[in-house]
Motif scaffolding. Structure first.
Motif, mmCIF file in Angstrom:
data_model
loop_
_atom_site.group_PDB
_atom_site.id
_atom_site.type_symbol
_atom_site.label_atom_id
_atom_site.label_comp_id
_atom_site.label_asym_id
_atom_site.label_seq_id
_atom_site.Cartn_x
_atom_site.Cartn_y
_atom_site.Cartn_z
ATOM 1 N N ILE A 279 0.887 -1.353 -0.167
ATOM 2 C CA ILE A 279 -0.032 0.002 -0.040
ATOM 3 C C ILE A 279 0.925 1.286 -0.013
ATOM 4 C CG2 ILE A 279 -1.948 1.390 1.217
ATOM 5 C CD1 ILE A 279 -2.800 -1.552 0.252
ATOM 6 N N PRO A 280 0.791 1.950 -1.049
ATOM 7 C CA PRO A 280 1.703 3.264 -1.188
ATOM 8 C C PRO A 280 0.851 4.515 -0.255
ATOM 9 C CG PRO A 280 0.658 2.875 -3.257
ATOM 10 C CD PRO A 280 0.275 1.729 -2.383
ATOM 11 N N PHE A 281 1.767 5.296 0.135
ATOM 12 C CA PHE A 281 1.091 6.462 1.006
ATOM 13 C C PHE A 281 2.382 7.573 1.118
ATOM 14 C CE2 PHE A 281 2.435 3.154 3.987
ATOM 15 C CZ PHE A 281 3.409 3.878 4.807
ATOM 16 N N ARG A 282 1.871 8.816 1.477
ATOM 17 C CA ARG A 282 2.657 9.811 1.746
ATOM 18 C C ARG A 282 2.571 10.006 3.245
ATOM 19 N NH1 ARG A 282 1.583 14.716 0.675
ATOM 20 N NH2 ARG A 282 -0.574 14.624 0.502
ATOM 21 N N ILE A 283 3.720 10.347 3.792
ATOM 22 C CA ILE A 283 3.544 10.732 5.303
ATOM 23 C C ILE A 283 3.354 12.346 5.303
ATOM 24 C CG2 ILE A 283 5.332 10.796 7.469
ATOM 25 C CD1 ILE A 283 6.668 8.263 6.336
ATOM 26 N N PHE B 93 8.082 9.709 22.246
ATOM 27 C CA PHE B 93 6.935 9.262 21.671
ATOM 28 C C PHE B 93 6.776 9.999 20.303
ATOM 29 C CE2 PHE B 93 5.938 9.048 25.848
ATOM 30 C CZ PHE B 93 5.085 7.967 26.115
ATOM 31 N N VAL B 94 6.275 9.207 19.207
ATOM 32 C CA VAL B 94 6.341 9.365 17.976
ATOM 33 C C VAL B 94 4.895 9.503 17.573
ATOM 34 C CG1 VAL B 94 7.227 9.130 15.617
ATOM 35 C CG2 VAL B 94 8.440 8.707 17.357
ATOM 36 N N ARG B 95 4.512 10.564 17.007
ATOM 37 C CA ARG B 95 2.884 10.679 16.160
ATOM 38 C C ARG B 95 3.101 10.816 14.924
ATOM 39 N NH1 ARG B 95 -1.298 15.129 18.649
ATOM 40 N NH2 ARG B 95 -3.264 14.036 17.783
ATOM 41 N N VAL B 96 2.546 10.073 13.932
ATOM 42 C CA VAL B 96 2.722 10.513 12.436
ATOM 43 C C VAL B 96 1.228 10.362 11.865
ATOM 44 C CG1 VAL B 96 4.960 8.948 12.547
ATOM 45 C CG2 VAL B 96 2.921 8.019 11.595
ATOM 46 N N ARG B 97 1.303 10.878 10.762
ATOM 47 C CA ARG B 97 0.026 10.850 10.012
ATOM 48 C C ARG B 97 0.249 10.598 8.423
ATOM 49 N NH1 ARG B 97 -5.275 11.742 10.290
ATOM 50 N NH2 ARG B 97 -5.082 12.218 12.211
ATOM 51 N N ILE B 98 -0.595 9.661 7.982
ATOM 52 C CA ILE B 98 -0.243 9.241 6.681
ATOM 53 C C ILE B 98 -1.403 9.618 5.781
ATOM 54 C CG2 ILE B 98 1.600 7.526 7.265
ATOM 55 C CD1 ILE B 98 -0.681 5.318 6.558
ATOM 56 N N GLU B 99 -1.197 9.505 4.514
ATOM 57 C CA GLU B 99 -2.358 9.862 3.475
ATOM 58 C C GLU B 99 -2.153 8.669 2.284
ATOM 59 O OE1 GLU B 99 -4.533 13.049 0.696
ATOM 60 O OE2 GLU B 99 -3.162 13.732 2.061
ATOM 61 N N THR B 100 -3.101 7.947 2.095
ATOM 62 C CA THR B 100 -3.054 6.897 0.856
ATOM 63 C C THR B 100 -3.483 7.670 -0.272
ATOM 64 O OG1 THR B 100 -5.417 6.132 1.370
ATOM 65 C CG2 THR B 100 -3.685 5.103 2.725
ATOM 66 N N ALA B 101 -3.166 6.863 -1.553
ATOM 67 C CA ALA B 101 -3.429 7.320 -2.764
ATOM 68 C C ALA B 101 -4.700 7.611 -3.024
ATOM 69 C CB ALA B 101 -2.807 6.279 -3.628
ATOM 70 N N ASP B 102 -5.733 6.812 -2.265
ATOM 71 C CA ASP B 102 -7.302 7.311 -2.513
ATOM 72 C C ASP B 102 -7.558 8.252 -1.684
ATOM 73 O OD1 ASP B 102 -7.045 5.759 -0.188
ATOM 74 O OD2 ASP B 102 -8.385 3.989 -0.975
ATOM 75 N N LEU C 299 9.948 13.615 6.296
ATOM 76 C CA LEU C 299 9.084 14.430 6.064
ATOM 77 C C LEU C 299 9.308 15.429 4.616
ATOM 78 C CD1 LEU C 299 7.727 16.208 9.426
ATOM 79 C CD2 LEU C 299 6.443 14.825 7.684
ATOM 80 N N GLY C 300 10.773 15.214 4.306
ATOM 81 C CA GLY C 300 11.334 16.109 3.278
ATOM 82 C C GLY C 300 11.257 15.534 2.040
ATOM 83 N N ASP C 301 10.691 14.266 2.170
ATOM 84 C CA ASP C 301 10.569 13.301 0.980
ATOM 85 C C ASP C 301 8.936 13.235 0.511
ATOM 86 O OD1 ASP C 301 10.220 11.563 -0.953
ATOM 87 O OD2 ASP C 301 11.905 10.295 -0.280
ATOM 88 N N ALA C 302 8.264 14.001 -0.212
ATOM 89 C CA ALA C 302 6.839 13.769 -0.438
ATOM 90 C C ALA C 302 6.534 12.574 -1.215
ATOM 91 C CB ALA C 302 6.205 15.239 -1.101
ATOM 92 N N SER C 303 7.356 11.715 -1.526
ATOM 93 C CA SER C 303 6.979 10.451 -2.448
ATOM 94 C C SER C 303 5.891 9.850 -1.835
ATOM 95 C CB SER C 303 8.188 9.692 -2.839
ATOM 96 O OG SER C 303 9.337 10.577 -3.534
ATOM 97 N N ALA C 304 5.264 9.203 -2.709
ATOM 98 C CA ALA C 304 4.129 7.958 -2.023
ATOM 99 C C ALA C 304 4.852 6.617 -2.316
ATOM 100 C CB ALA C 304 3.012 7.985 -2.796
ATOM 101 N N ARG C 305 5.198 6.011 -1.118
ATOM 102 C CA ARG C 305 5.739 4.531 -1.229
ATOM 103 C C ARG C 305 5.207 3.816 -0.067
ATOM 104 N NH1 ARG C 305 10.500 8.067 -0.648
ATOM 105 N NH2 ARG C 305 11.961 7.999 -2.680
ATOM 106 N N ASP C 306 5.392 2.445 -0.220
ATOM 107 C CA ASP C 306 4.875 1.553 0.906
ATOM 108 C C ASP C 306 5.681 1.905 2.095
ATOM 109 O OD1 ASP C 306 7.240 0.184 0.402
ATOM 110 O OD2 ASP C 306 6.039 -1.128 -0.981
ATOM 111 N N ALA C 307 5.341 1.190 3.127
ATOM 112 C CA ALA C 307 6.026 1.427 4.410
ATOM 113 C C ALA C 307 7.583 0.842 4.340
ATOM 114 C CB ALA C 307 5.152 0.573 5.757
ATOM 115 N N GLU D 189 -5.844 0.649 7.255
ATOM 116 C CA GLU D 189 -6.531 -0.812 6.437
ATOM 117 C C GLU D 189 -7.415 -1.521 7.354
ATOM 118 O OE1 GLU D 189 -5.717 -1.680 3.287
ATOM 119 O OE2 GLU D 189 -5.146 0.313 3.019
ATOM 120 N N GLY D 190 -7.490 -0.957 8.824
ATOM 121 C CA GLY D 190 -8.405 -1.442 9.690
ATOM 122 C C GLY D 190 -8.157 -2.933 10.075
#
Length: 474
Positions: free
Chosen positions: A3-7, A37-46, A90-98, A142-143
């Motif tokens: 699953i590709p996504f952006r961070i 502690f680390v808190r991240v947000r991702i956005e999938t291609a859809d 964060l400096g890389d806006a590419s959509a990649r899998d994890a 992905e639930g």
């Protein structure tokens, strides 16, 4: 299919941790330490978004044992590793899998850290924590629980960084992994820990076991990790006292942790021979599964440990600083490597695959399958850190895990009551049902079913972010 996504966001926080008992390991006695502690947000291609989290102690004098550095210097080294990794991801806006995000920044992170005088073990701490949080976010997007995401290889794990695994079917390996309902606890006996009740000069008022004798009675543990200092006389005397407690059990298993304290392989071998030759330690010696990192990291991967390994298997821990460390160690006679969440979940998974690959080849060749992983701890705390580590080591098939955070820290420590109850309610099988929840060790084991059921990386709860301190930017 991965699953590709952006961070899209990464936030770093801290919370202080105070030890109820001083923890002596290697060259440090730990009494207080920050937890990151680390808190991240991702956005999938859809267009779906999800949030993930992770946590890990900023432990001093393990990543860098230079005595000229203070504990605060060590904390700052690890903070800087996190900052560098945050900037890179964060400096890389590419959509990649994890795994693609991890792979893209693996060597650049090591190189960037080296320019600031930080060794690879420190460098990899930053991505290790971000990768856990990213995977938590992917699971939530992905639930699905952690094991289902790994079984389907949704992170896209491959052999691009581990050429020795070329030709090994990683997808089939991952698909064959299965979560376990429970795992045995390997209780750590630090070098300052009281052995019997009589050793306790002034008892704490928290009602928790303090001595090894009390831990055995309270938890039913049958696996133990014993720290040694590399000084044969005091070490043998202390091991003898420990054996007097453990030999009352019908059965037990031991691992010995050298924490880099032996001058060379000859000294480590001589020490082990003395253990075997000491009558009071005969049963303890037979119960010893392996010896962990006896040599300083500067020597460990350039030393022939085969004479020692012929007596007891030897593994690397602190020397496992990069993805190529385990194959290098195998050439020296080591047969084991540790899994430690602070070094990275992908390293654990890939090293588990290496053990499978090499053991399968050994069996085909008519040789003994001797390659193994161990599950080790760097004082993981109740909540995110311990839960994610438990789910990882359980999934890759490690039958027992070193746990020490529950012993040296009182439950969730300084976490606010509402956060504690959120974790304890969501994972009632893992924590004691009490107003002050702690890990619930029953018959020497921890129950993992709730970790395996949660849609996320082993957690149905997250920290209360507004109660944490933002990590300083520099």
């Amino acid at each position: 299919m991965s699953i590709p996504f952006r961070i899209t966001d990464i936030q770093l926080y801290e919370r202080g941790v105070h030890m109820r008992l001083p923890f002596r390991f290697g060259v440090v006695t730990l009494t207080a330490c920050p937890q990151a502690f680390v808190r991240v947000r991702i956005e999938t291609a859809d267009g779906r978004t999800a949030e993930g989290a992770s946590a890990e102690l900023l432990a001093p004098k393990w990543f860098d044992k230079n005595l000229a550095l203070s504990n605060e210097d060590n904390f700052e080294q690890l903070r800087q590793a996190l900052r560098l990794a945050r900037q890179a991801y964060l400096g890389d806006a590419s959509a990649r899998d994890a795994f693609g995000h991890f792979s893209a920044h693996y060597q650049p992170q090591i190189d960037a850290a080296a320019r600031q005088g930080l060794n690879p073990l420190i460098a990899c701490f930053g991505p290790a924590q971000i990768d856990k949080a990213v995977l938590d976010a992917l699971c939530r997007a992905e639930g699905l629980p952690f094991h289902a995401v790994l079984q389907r290889n949704l992170p896209g794990i491959d052999a691009r960084l581990t050429p020795d695994l070329a030709g090994f079917d990683l997808d089939a390996f991952l698909a064959g992994l299965a979560p376990v309902p429970a795992i045995a606890v390997r209780h750590t006996v630090g070098m300052l820990d009281p052995i019997t009740r009589a050793d306790i000069a002034q008892r704490l008022d928290d009602g928790l076991p303090e001595s090894l004798e009390e831990v055995v009675a309270a938890t039913g543990c049958r696996h133990f990790k014993l720290k040694v200092a590399g000084d044969a006389g005091p070490d043998l005397a202390r091991l003898t006292r420990i054996a007097q407690v453990l030999d009352t059990l019908p059965d037990y298993r031991i691992t010995l942790d050298g924490n880099e304290q032996f001058a060379d392989a000859t000294a480590a071998g001589a020490f082990w021979q003395r253990v075997q030759d000491t009558p009071a330690l005969h049963r303890l010696a037979r119960a010893t599964l392996y010896i962990e990192q006896p040599l300083p990291r500067a020597l460990a991967l350039g030393s022939d440990v085969r004479p020692l390994a012929a007596m007891r298997p030897v593994l690397i821990d602190e020397s496992d600083a990069t993805l190529d460390a385990f194959p290098r160690a195998l050439a020296c006679g080591y047969t084991g490597v540790s899994s430690k969440a602070c070094k990275g979940l992908y390293r654990s998974i890939l090293n588990a695959a290496r053990c499978r690959q090499r053991n399968e080849q050994a069996r085909r060749d008519g040789r003994e399958a001797v390659y193994f992983m161990s599950a080790e701890d760097l004082t993981t705390q109740a909540g995110l850190a311990v839960q994610q580590d438990l789910a990882l080591v359980g999934l890759i098939g490690l039958g027992h895990v070193e746990r020490n955070g529950h012993h040296y820290v009182d439950g969730f420590g300084t976490a606010p009551a509402a956060e504690v109850q959120a974790f304890a309610s969501a994972h009632a099988d893992l924590y004691q049902p009490a107003s002050h929840p702690r890990l619930h060790i029953r018959a020497g084991q921890l129950a993992l079913d709730s970790l395996n059921a949660a849609a996320g990386f082993a957690t149905a709860a997250h920290p209360h972010w507004d109660t944490l301190q933002p990590m300083a930017s520099a």
